[in-house]
Write a protein that holds these residues in place. Structure first.
Motif, mmCIF file in Angstrom:
data_model
loop_
_atom_site.group_PDB
_atom_site.id
_atom_site.type_symbol
_atom_site.label_atom_id
_atom_site.label_comp_id
_atom_site.label_asym_id
_atom_site.label_seq_id
_atom_site.Cartn_x
_atom_site.Cartn_y
_atom_site.Cartn_z
ATOM 1 N N GLU A 1 29.418 78.243 -61.830
ATOM 2 C CA GLU A 1 30.043 77.817 -63.077
ATOM 3 C C GLU A 1 30.646 79.026 -63.786
ATOM 4 O O GLU A 1 30.009 80.077 -63.882
ATOM 5 N N PRO A 2 31.865 78.896 -64.285
ATOM 6 C CA PRO A 2 32.552 80.019 -64.928
ATOM 7 C C PRO A 2 31.733 80.635 -66.067
ATOM 8 O O PRO A 2 31.218 79.922 -66.922
ATOM 9 N N GLY A 3 31.614 81.935 -66.044
ATOM 10 C CA GLY A 3 30.928 82.680 -67.092
ATOM 11 C C GLY A 3 29.416 82.668 -67.011
ATOM 12 O O GLY A 3 28.758 83.430 -67.717
ATOM 13 N N SER A 4 28.849 81.841 -66.156
ATOM 14 C CA SER A 4 27.388 81.729 -66.124
ATOM 15 C C SER A 4 26.720 82.956 -65.507
ATOM 16 O O SER A 4 25.646 83.360 -65.948
ATOM 17 N N ARG A 5 27.344 83.557 -64.519
ATOM 18 C CA ARG A 5 26.762 84.749 -63.895
ATOM 19 C C ARG A 5 26.728 85.894 -64.902
ATOM 20 O O ARG A 5 25.723 86.593 -65.027
ATOM 21 N N GLU A 6 27.808 86.085 -65.630
ATOM 22 C CA GLU A 6 27.882 87.148 -66.639
ATOM 23 C C GLU A 6 26.857 86.902 -67.746
ATOM 24 O O GLU A 6 26.203 87.830 -68.220
ATOM 25 N N TYR A 7 26.723 85.633 -68.151
ATOM 26 C CA TYR A 7 25.759 85.273 -69.179
ATOM 27 C C TYR A 7 24.332 85.579 -68.696
ATOM 28 O O TYR A 7 23.530 86.172 -69.430
#
Length: 171
Positions: free
Chosen positions: A8-14
């Motif tokens: 999911e977009p942005g979830s890894r960074e979060y």
């Protein structure tokens, strides 16, 4: 974690942003000099990000992160030690070479004892590191290592005895 594994977009960074303080604390247990702990934490976060898809739910996610952070910190220490040995760095007179690394700001006695434990009793190291440096409970360590709770307690007891003797004698 599941969202990051699913892409999911942005979830890894979060996820990595949430894990950063936890990983940095773990690395600081091994490397009290902030810059060294930061270096190890960055390596650990990169490894977590790279291998996130390999986490299959065996043991706790925090335990998995703790193993990676502990290994990164120990690897950073070994790398710093090799660089120091290669440079033949001399310690100033005012510093006790048994307890302080001028290069790393790390307690050499603890790290040397841990390295000796790893050489002599490799099966004891991971349980000891997870419990005493990683602050996992005995049950979490048993789950992470996939061994019975009694085995974990025995390994930690033996490792503590070795570390205590090693630190007391300085050998």
């Amino acid at each position: 974690m599941a969202a990051a594994q699913a892409g999911e977009p942005g979830s890894r960074e979060y996820l990595l942003a949430k894990l950063r303080p936890v990983v940095l604390r773990r690395c600081s247990r091994f490397l009290p000099h902030h810059a060294d702990a930061e270096e190890a934490a960055q390596d650990a976060l990169l490894s977590i990000s790279t291998h996130l898809d390999e986490y299959g739910g065996h043991g706790s996610f925090l335990g998995w992160v703790t193993v990676i952070a502990s290994n990164a910190a120990r690897s950073t220490y070994r790398s710093m030690r090799r660089r120091a040995e290669d440079s033949h760095a001399d310690l100033p007179e005012s510093v006790d070479p048994r307890t302080t690394s001028v290069i790393a700001g790390t307690r050499l006695d603890v790290m040397e004892a841990l390295a000796a434990l790893e050489r002599r009793h490799p099966t004891l190291v991971e349980a000891f590191v997870l419990r005493d440096l990683g602050d996992l409970t005995y049950v979490q360590v048993a789950e992470e290592l996939d061994v019975p709770l009694g085995t974990v307690k025995d390994r930690i007891h033996q490792a503590r005895r070795f570390m205590r003797e090693r630190l007391a004698t300085g050998l």
